[in-house]
Design an enzyme around this catalytic site. Structure first.
Site, PDB file in Angstrom:
ATOM      1  CE  LYS A 108      -3.602  -0.543   5.015  1.00  0.00           C
ATOM      2  NZ  LYS A 108      -4.875   0.036   5.469  1.00  0.00           N
TER       3      LYS A 108
ATOM      4  CG  HIS B   6      -2.089  -0.877   1.142  1.00  0.00           C
ATOM      5  ND1 HIS B   6      -2.016  -2.222   1.421  1.00  0.00           N
ATOM      6  CD2 HIS B   6      -3.370  -0.641   0.767  1.00  0.00           C
ATOM      7  CE1 HIS B   6      -3.209  -2.766   1.245  1.00  0.00           C
ATOM      8  NE2 HIS B   6      -4.058  -1.829   0.845  1.00  0.00           N
TER       9      HIS B   6
END
Ligand code: NAD
Length: 267
Positions: free
Chosen positions: A159, A155
């Site tokens: 995040k 990600h």
């Protein structure tokens, strides 16, 4: 017409959700809520989300915003979820939760509130990822523990939780397919003299960087062959569309927790 309030409306997912609600014919953007220090507070939600004026201003008062609403969508931060759900339950308003990384205590609060209101709760709202959960379970059942299973997720650099809620759900599907408890077989990353890989271990690995929206791969590595399942999201709209679809699905359901598997008929 389902009246939808979004909490976390000023975030990355929040803006995608505003656009998705506005685009859906049978849903109405009824409220947009974020923290008191958000830079867009007081601004028109449609304007800052890039879909034109909607006459809905970003507010920090969730209780007021929910007055007369049908469904709350929560994409915020794990610590915020229990209180948000309690406020919604107090107004008998259904909730769709996309927020990940809840502690067991926070999860318990959500479970208790689900006796009062219907809640859709899914770590990933995309159709493809929910198919990945179902396929992972099936493949794990068929191939068995002789195939070493490893999960890799990547990600964007911002995040806040790891591994992703989606990776954890994939790991649970894998463990379920093998009839094992995930806590007994999970291995989160490796370093040093680890020794040989135990049979039945489930490896879970987190990569972070750039602006990656969300990549998940499940590897089943056997002798002489390797089988891989991969999903890559290229746009947040895929999660937003799933969450907004859930708002119309949930509006006539009985109190309990549902997930996207229920909505897509994959359970
Ligand atoms: P983000 O940080 O860009 O946005 C979160 C927003 O929530 C921010 O604007 C923040 O100010 C607001 N917020 C935090 N606490 C709040 C509170 N108490 N009250 C009101 N607003 C509050 O994060 P993001 O990338 O939009 O992700 C949000 C969450 O959604 C994360 O947990 C992420 O893992 C999850 N997520 C889920 C899916 C899914 O399909 N289920 C997809 C993407 C992201």
């Amino acid at each position: 017409m389902v009246k939808v309030v979004i909490v976390g409306a000023g975030g990355r997912m929040g803006k995608a959700l505003i656009r998705a609600v506005v685009a859906k014919e049978d849903a109405e953007l009824f409220g947009a809520v974020d923290l008191p220090n958000h830079s867009d507070l007081g601004k028109d939600a449609g304007e800052f989300a890039g879909c034109g004026e909607q006459n809905v201003r970003l507010t920090d008062n969730l209780a007021d915003a929910l007055e007369g609403a049908d469904v709350l969508i929560d994409f915020t931060f794990h610590k915020a979820v229990p209180n948000n759900v309690k406020i919604a339950a107090g107004k008998l308003c259904a909730v769709v939760i996309g927020t990940t990384g809840l502690t067991p205590e926070e999860t318990e609060v959500v479970r208790k509130e689900s006796f009062k209101i219907p809640i859709v709760w899914a770590p990933n709202m995309s159709v493809g990822v929910n198919l990945l959960f179902a396929l992972t379970k099936k493949v794990a059942e068929i191939l068995g523990p002789e195939f070493d299973a490893e999960i890799v997720e990547m990600h964007h650099r911002n995040k806040k939780d790891a591994p992703s809620g989606t990776a954890m759900r994939i790991a649970e599907s894998l463990a379920e397919g093998r009839k094992r408890q995930l806590d007994d077989v999970a291995c989160y990353g490796r370093k040093g003299i680890t020794g040989e890989r135990p049979v039945g271990e489930i490896g879970i690995h987190t990569l972070r960087g750039g602006d990656v929206i969300g990549d998940h791969t499940v590897i089943f590595a056997g002798d002489s062959e390797r089988f891989e399942l991969t999903h890559k999201a290229s746009n947040r709209d895929v999660f937003a569309k799933g969450a907004v679809f859930a708002t119309t699905w949930i509006s006539d359901k009985k109190p309990r927790i549902y997930d996207m598997q229920d909505i897509l008929g994959l359970n």
